[in-house]
Design an enzyme around this catalytic site. Structure first.
Site, PDB file in Angstrom:
ATOM      1  N   LEU A 124      39.528 -25.609  77.630  1.00 57.03           N
ATOM      2  CA  LEU A 124      40.199 -26.897  77.522  1.00 57.03           C
ATOM      3  C   LEU A 124      39.171 -28.023  77.486  1.00 57.03           C
ATOM      4  CD1 LEU A 124      43.241 -26.502  79.912  1.00 57.03           C
ATOM      5  CD2 LEU A 124      42.946 -25.781  77.549  1.00 57.03           C
ATOM      6  N   GLY A 165      39.900 -21.559  79.062  1.00 56.75           N
ATOM      7  CA  GLY A 165      40.891 -21.594  77.982  1.00 56.75           C
ATOM      8  C   GLY A 165      40.522 -20.669  76.819  1.00 56.75           C
ATOM      9  N   ASN A 177      36.829 -19.162  84.740  1.00 53.52           N
ATOM     10  CA  ASN A 177      35.858 -19.748  85.680  1.00 53.52           C
ATOM     11  C   ASN A 177      36.373 -21.029  86.343  1.00 53.52           C
ATOM     12  OD1 ASN A 177      35.756 -21.105  83.197  1.00 53.52           O
ATOM     13  ND2 ASN A 177      33.729 -21.882  83.597  1.00 53.52           N
ATOM     14  N   GLU A 178      37.697 -21.222  86.316  1.00 56.66           N
ATOM     15  CA  GLU A 178      38.272 -22.491  86.789  1.00 56.66           C
ATOM     16  C   GLU A 178      37.838 -22.880  88.206  1.00 56.66           C
ATOM     17  OE1 GLU A 178      39.755 -20.414  84.814  1.00 56.66           O
ATOM     18  OE2 GLU A 178      40.962 -21.516  83.348  1.00 56.66           O
TER      19      GLU A 178
HETATM   20  C1  LIG Z   1      45.879 -26.644  86.775  1.00 56.56           C
HETATM   21  C2  LIG Z   1      44.620 -26.997  86.075  1.00 56.56           C
HETATM   22  C3  LIG Z   1      44.221 -25.901  85.124  1.00 56.56           C
HETATM   23  C4  LIG Z   1      43.253 -26.386  84.133  1.00 56.56           C
HETATM   24  C5  LIG Z   1      42.711 -25.278  83.357  1.00 56.56           C
HETATM   25  C6  LIG Z   1      41.573 -25.404  82.700  1.00 56.56           C
HETATM   26  C7  LIG Z   1      41.006 -24.373  81.910  1.00 56.56           C
HETATM   27  C8  LIG Z   1      39.785 -24.780  81.135  1.00 56.56           C
HETATM   28  O1  LIG Z   1      39.614 -24.315  80.045  1.00 56.56           O
HETATM   29  S1  LIG Z   1      38.722 -25.906  81.829  1.00 56.56           S
HETATM   30  C9  LIG Z   1      37.301 -25.889  80.799  1.00 56.56           C
HETATM   31  C10 LIG Z   1      36.366 -24.834  81.254  1.00 56.56           C
HETATM   32  N1  LIG Z   1      35.242 -24.706  80.376  1.00 56.56           N
HETATM   33  C11 LIG Z   1      34.008 -24.529  80.804  1.00 56.56           C
HETATM   34  O2  LIG Z   1      33.743 -24.458  81.982  1.00 56.56           O
HETATM   35  C12 LIG Z   1      32.943 -24.420  79.751  1.00 56.56           C
HETATM   36  C13 LIG Z   1      31.971 -25.544  79.827  1.00 56.56           C
HETATM   37  N2  LIG Z   1      31.002 -25.436  78.763  1.00 56.56           N
HETATM   38  C14 LIG Z   1      29.961 -24.590  78.780  1.00 56.56           C
HETATM   39  O3  LIG Z   1      29.750 -23.814  79.679  1.00 56.56           O
HETATM   40  C15 LIG Z   1      29.013 -24.651  77.608  1.00 56.56           C
HETATM   41  O4  LIG Z   1      29.265 -25.841  76.903  1.00 56.56           O
HETATM   42  C16 LIG Z   1      29.161 -23.458  76.626  1.00 56.56           C
HETATM   43  C17 LIG Z   1      28.573 -22.205  77.276  1.00 56.56           C
HETATM   44  C18 LIG Z   1      30.595 -23.217  76.225  1.00 56.56           C
HETATM   45  C19 LIG Z   1      28.347 -23.778  75.352  1.00 56.56           C
HETATM   46  O5  LIG Z   1      27.018 -24.074  75.691  1.00 56.56           O
HETATM   47  P1  LIG Z   1      26.112 -24.880  74.649  1.00 56.56           P
HETATM   48  O6  LIG Z   1      24.742 -24.895  75.233  1.00 56.56           O
HETATM   49  O7  LIG Z   1      26.287 -24.318  73.294  1.00 56.56           O
HETATM   50  O8  LIG Z   1      26.749 -26.327  74.586  1.00 56.56           O
HETATM   51  P2  LIG Z   1      26.549 -27.510  75.638  1.00 56.56           P
HETATM   52  O9  LIG Z   1      25.228 -28.154  75.379  1.00 56.56           O
HETATM   53  O10 LIG Z   1      26.804 -27.026  77.006  1.00 56.56           O
HETATM   54  O11 LIG Z   1      27.732 -28.497  75.259  1.00 56.56           O
HETATM   55  C20 LIG Z   1      27.675 -29.337  74.096  1.00 56.56           C
HETATM   56  C21 LIG Z   1      28.537 -30.558  74.356  1.00 56.56           C
HETATM   57  O12 LIG Z   1      29.875 -30.152  74.589  1.00 56.56           O
HETATM   58  C22 LIG Z   1      30.343 -30.658  75.845  1.00 56.56           C
HETATM   59  N3  LIG Z   1      31.293 -29.687  76.423  1.00 56.56           N
HETATM   60  C23 LIG Z   1      31.071 -28.404  76.698  1.00 56.56           C
HETATM   61  N4  LIG Z   1      32.194 -27.816  77.163  1.00 56.56           N
HETATM   62  C24 LIG Z   1      33.129 -28.774  77.190  1.00 56.56           C
HETATM   63  C25 LIG Z   1      34.505 -28.792  77.582  1.00 56.56           C
HETATM   64  N5  LIG Z   1      35.145 -27.676  78.023  1.00 56.56           N
HETATM   65  N6  LIG Z   1      35.180 -29.935  77.483  1.00 56.56           N
HETATM   66  C26 LIG Z   1      34.569 -31.060  77.032  1.00 56.56           C
HETATM   67  N7  LIG Z   1      33.271 -31.114  76.648  1.00 56.56           N
HETATM   68  C27 LIG Z   1      32.569 -29.976  76.731  1.00 56.56           C
HETATM   69  C28 LIG Z   1      29.075 -30.813  76.667  1.00 56.56           C
HETATM   70  O13 LIG Z   1      29.272 -31.716  77.703  1.00 56.56           O
HETATM   71  C29 LIG Z   1      28.120 -31.330  75.611  1.00 56.56           C
HETATM   72  O14 LIG Z   1      28.437 -32.682  75.399  1.00 56.56           O
HETATM   73  P3  LIG Z   1      27.327 -33.751  74.971  1.00 56.56           P
HETATM   74  O15 LIG Z   1      26.759 -33.254  73.697  1.00 56.56           O
HETATM   75  O16 LIG Z   1      28.084 -35.030  74.851  1.00 56.56           O
HETATM   76  O17 LIG Z   1      26.311 -33.788  76.076  1.00 56.56           O
END
Ligand SMILES: CCCC/C=C/CC(=O)SCCNC(=O)CCNC(=O)[C@H](O)C(C)(C)COP(=O)(O)OP(=O)(O)OC[C@H]1O[C@@H](n2cnc3c(N)ncnc32)[C@H](O)[C@@H]1OP(=O)(O)O
Length: 289
Positions: A94, A139, A161-162
């Site tokens: 998400l 997500g 990993n929430e």
């Molecule tokens: C009742 C409540 C329930 C709510 C449920 C939620 C479920 C979810 O899905 S919460 C989201 C969980 N996701 C994560 O924890 C993943 C986070 N991201 C990462 O670990 C890494 O980005 C990656 C392994 C997926 C990819 O790594 P990579 O090195 O290729 O990219 P990055 O340099 O880390 O990221 C680039 C860019 O994207 C932004 N970003 C990454 N993930 C998210 C995200 N989930 N939402 C928004 N933005 C995200 C990151 O901050 C970077 O941004 P900038 O370029 O602006 O610095």
């Protein structure tokens, strides 16, 4: 069977199209973050997530996904494959920016769109498969486990990993995970916020197969979908429904309650703070790279 071949899609040149001569897609102004193509020969639809840099699932992407899923089913495609245009991320889950300091109406629409997309995918009448060609946290794992078959490329991660972000995976996230992973493994992993490596995921049954390239992953998905060639689609769909109806009905009947639980949780100051710190960490890491 009359298979539609011109459905929602964005044609983008960066995606190598293995079957260019036998697939058709139509650009529509409404499709910003997805490509949707149907292979003329096989009748199999491919939905490619294309929201750089990490395919984080925002309101618009979730809405597009749901529309594609509906199109695939309405047009009686033989099956649907979900994959990513990125070489390293299936989807980062998400979009945290939808949940961090959110606007009231937008965050409600966002969660409702997630519920709708998941119900469409989990309950799809046609065979569904995920070609996981990159990381699939939270997500991302939810989408993968909603499909009937998963194949993954090596050296990536997948899981719910929430808890590491200070949020709680809703019951319907967990129930789909439990369909494929033993209960004890699931409880331990989800409470720890564990992200499985591809090899670990294969070992516990979270993914069915591991292959080295995206092309091989798509071929495996096609093979899975092809395995239903001699099965009556109506009988197949009803049988699948028997396995999945409980979770679908539960969410359908409790949509509003589920929304309120979500809002209540993410609006807690401590949760907002944890999300802010997590986002900051991601941004710092991204700048270092
Ligand atoms: C009742 C409540 C329930 C709510 C449920 C939620 C479920 C979810 O899905 S919460 C989201 C969980 N996701 C994560 O924890 C993943 C986070 N991201 C990462 O670990 C890494 O980005 C990656 C392994 C997926 C990819 O790594 P990579 O090195 O290729 O990219 P990055 O340099 O880390 O990221 C680039 C860019 O994207 C932004 N970003 C990454 N993930 C998210 C995200 N989930 N939402 C928004 N933005 C995200 C990151 O901050 C970077 O941004 P900038 O370029 O602006 O610095």
């Amino acid at each position: 069977m009359n298979i539609i071949r011109t459905v929602r899609s964005v044609a983008f040149s960066s995606i190598p199209n293995r079957t260019l001569s036998t697939t058709r897609s139509l650009s529509t102004p409404s499709a910003q973050y997805t490509a949707f193509e149907v292979n003329d020969k096989t009748g199999i639809a491919t939905l490619t997530l294309n929201r750089p840099p990490v395919n984080s699932l925002n309101l618009e992407l979730l809405t597009e996904m749901r529309n594609c899923l509906k199109d695939a089913e309405t047009n009686k495609c033989k099956g649907l494959i979900i994959t990513s245009s990125s070489n390293s991320v299936f989807t980062a889950g998400l979009d945290l920016l939808e949940m961090y300091q959110p606007q009231d109406e937008r965050v409600k629409s966002f969660w409702t769109a997630l519920q709708s997309m998941w119900m469409e995918l989990y309950g799809s009448k046609i065979p569904t498969a995920a070609a996981i060609n990159g990381h699939a946290p939270a997500g991302g794992c939810l989408i993968a486990t909603a499909c009937e078959y998963r194949v993954m490329l090596p050296n990536f991660t997948i899981g719910l990993n929430e808890t590491l972000i200070g949020i709680v995976a809703p019951k319907w996230f967990v129930s789909a995970f439990l369909n494929v992973v033993p209960r004890r493994v699931a409880e331990q992993a989800i409470t720890q916020g564990k992200l499985f490596t591809t090899a670990e995921a294969h070992n516990v049954g979270l993914v069915d197969d591991v292959v080295n390239t995206k092309e091989e992953a798509i071929a495996k998905c096609e093979q899975f979908i092809g395995s239903f060639k001699n099965v009556n689609p109506y009988a197949r769909a009803l049988t699948k429904q028997q396995f999945r109806i409980k979770e679908l009905q539960e969410l359908e009947q409790q949509r509003e309650k589920d929304l309120q639980i979500f809002l209540g949780l993410i609006m807690q100051p401590s949760v907002q703070k944890a999300m802010g710190i997590y986002l900051e960490g991601l941004k710092k890491k991204s700048k270092k790279q």
